[in-house]
Each structure stands twice: as C-alpha cells, then as structure tokens.
Design an enzyme around this catalytic site. Structure first.
Site, PDB file in Angstrom:
ATOM      1  CG  HIS A  82      -0.182  -0.188   2.510  1.00 34.98           C
ATOM      2  ND1 HIS A  82       0.236  -1.428   2.950  1.00 34.98           N
ATOM      3  CD2 HIS A  82       0.267   0.704   3.428  1.00 34.98           C
ATOM      4  CE1 HIS A  82       0.884  -1.284   4.092  1.00 34.98           C
ATOM      5  NE2 HIS A  82       0.932  -0.002   4.401  1.00 34.98           N
TER       6      HIS A  82
ATOM      7  CB  CYS B 218       7.398  -2.236   0.425  1.00 34.64           C
ATOM      8  SG  CYS B 218       9.053  -2.537   1.102  1.00 34.64           S
ATOM      9  N   GLY B 219       7.503   0.503   1.275  1.00 31.21           N
ATOM     10  CA  GLY B 219       7.885   1.793   1.847  1.00 31.21           C
ATOM     11  C   GLY B 219       9.381   2.017   1.790  1.00 31.21           C
ATOM     12  CB  THR B 220      12.156   0.584   3.542  1.00 32.73           C
ATOM     13  OG1 THR B 220      11.725  -0.784   3.693  1.00 32.73           O
ATOM     14  CG2 THR B 220      11.659   1.407   4.715  1.00 32.73           C
TER      15      THR B 220
ATOM     16  CG  ASN C 220      26.118  -8.808  -7.100  1.00 37.61           C
ATOM     17  OD1 ASN C 220      26.015  -7.581  -7.106  1.00 37.61           O
ATOM     18  ND2 ASN C 220      27.142  -9.421  -6.513  1.00 37.61           N
TER      19      ASN C 220
ATOM     20  NE  ARG D 235       5.327   4.776   3.725  1.00 34.28           N
ATOM     21  CZ  ARG D 235       4.697   3.908   4.514  1.00 34.28           C
ATOM     22  NH1 ARG D 235       5.399   3.133   5.338  1.00 34.28           N
ATOM     23  NH2 ARG D 235       3.387   3.799   4.480  1.00 34.28           N
TER      24      ARG D 235
ATOM     25  NE  ARG E 266      36.433  -9.851 -11.352  1.00 34.13           N
ATOM     26  CZ  ARG E 266      36.025  -8.848 -12.129  1.00 34.13           C
ATOM     27  NH1 ARG E 266      35.930  -9.011 -13.441  1.00 34.13           N
ATOM     28  NH2 ARG E 266      35.699  -7.675 -11.595  1.00 34.13           N
TER      29      ARG E 266
ATOM     30  NE  ARG F  55      34.590 -13.711  -6.956  1.00 33.83           N
ATOM     31  CZ  ARG F  55      35.385 -12.797  -7.515  1.00 33.83           C
ATOM     32  NH1 ARG F  55      34.870 -11.773  -8.167  1.00 33.83           N
ATOM     33  NH2 ARG F  55      36.687 -12.914  -7.439  1.00 33.83           N
TER      34      ARG F  55
HETATM   35  C1  RB5 Z   1       4.471  -0.512   5.592  1.00 26.09           C
HETATM   36  O1  RB5 Z   1       4.092   0.439   6.544  1.00 26.09           O
HETATM   37  C2  RB5 Z   1       5.983  -0.679   5.572  1.00 26.09           C
HETATM   38  O2  RB5 Z   1       6.400  -1.348   6.713  1.00 26.09           O
HETATM   39  C3  RB5 Z   1       6.411  -1.398   4.316  1.00 26.09           C
HETATM   40  O3  RB5 Z   1       6.002  -0.684   3.200  1.00 26.09           O
HETATM   41  C4  RB5 Z   1       7.913  -1.588   4.126  1.00 26.09           C
HETATM   42  O4  RB5 Z   1       8.599  -0.402   4.324  1.00 26.09           O
HETATM   43  C5  RB5 Z   1       8.512  -2.730   4.814  1.00 26.09           C
HETATM   44  O5  RB5 Z   1       9.702  -3.035   4.657  1.00 26.09           O
END
Ligand code: RB5
Length: 146
Positions: free
Chosen positions: A9, A65-67, A99, A109, A132, A136
């Site tokens: 979301h 996602c957010g992060t 990789n 975010r 190379r 790995r």
């Molecule tokens: C949702 O609030 C948040 O936790 C999610 O988007 C994410 O950042 C998780 O890693």
C-alpha cells in the site's frame, strides 16, 4: 522481456509510474498488485514477484514497498532469486553486472520517482558479465541447497 511487478500500500503511486515507465521502454509487465492504498502485507507481494521470476514466468522482477527492504527480503526467500535493494543507480548497475540480480526493489518512502526511473534504467540496461563472477554467483545458489 517480461517484468513481474509487485508492491504494498505504501507504493501504489510509485508502482503505477514505474510500470508505465517500464512499459514505455518496451517491456511487458505482469502486475501482481496491490492496486489500492488499503493496508496489506508486503511479504505476499514480494513472494509473488519472486515466484514469477524463479519459475520463468517473468524474466525479471521489480518490487516496491515503503523502504524496499521488507518486500526485498520476501522476494529473496524464493530459491533462485537474487535481490538488489537500492536507492541509487550505481548499485543497481553493478548488481546486474556482477551479481546477476533478477529482482530489484526500492522504497517509495525513500526515493523520488526520478531517482527510481534512473535506478530502473541502470538495472535493466546492464547485462551480467559472467566470467569471474559466475563462480561467486554459483556459490550463492549453493547456499540455498545446504
Ligand atoms: C508498511 O508500513 C511498511 O512497513 C512497508 O512498506 C515496508 O517499508 C517494509 O519493509
């Protein structure tokens, strides 16, 4: 080339923008959602993207996602998936070249859409160098088998 995409979301708007951008670059997108701002669980969508890539249904995956962290951890639990979670283009480029990453994640975010597009460009436009690096990358696969 088919790209599997997924998001929670926190990243609906970013996903919509990046999906359109990736399509404008000539890729087909399978969108696993979510498509609403209603609170949901990022592991569900990370796994969907990871499984699409691992099964060959998609060539690569992009999950947001957010992060970018939670959805990246989830996708990376799927055997055969190598995730690059990043906030700048250099790591995206090198993760393809060295990789052979097959899923890219980032945080809606954390970075803006222009940075996200730049990261996507570097990630999609660079190829795995093999050589190379292959020993790995093969060792990474062996970890999954122990
Ligand atoms: C949702 O609030 C948040 O936790 C999610 O988007 C994410 O950042 C998780 O890693």
């Amino acid at each position: 080339m088919i790209i599997a995409m997924g998001n929670d979301h926190a990243a609906v708007e970013m996903k919509n923008d990046i999906k359109a951008y990736v399509e404008s670059k000539g890729y087909e997108v399978i969108d696993f959602g979510t498509s609403t701002g209603e609170s949901c669980d990022y592991p569900v969508y990370g796994e969907k993207v990871g499984r699409a890539v691992a099964s060959g249904k998609a060539d690569y995956g992009i999950a947001i996602c957010g992060t970018g962290i939670g959805i990246g951890i989830a996708a990376g639990k799927v055997k055969g998936v190598r995730v690059c979670t990043c906030s700048e283009p250099f790591s995206a480029r090198m993760s393809r070249r060295h990789n052979n990453t097959n899923v890219l994640t980032f945080g809606a975010r954390v970075i803006g859409v222009e940075m996200a597009r730049m990261i996507v460009d570097e990630w999609l436009d660079n190829q795995y160098e093999g050589g190379r690096h292959q020993r790995r990358v093969a060792l990474l696969g062996e970890i999954e088998n122990r």
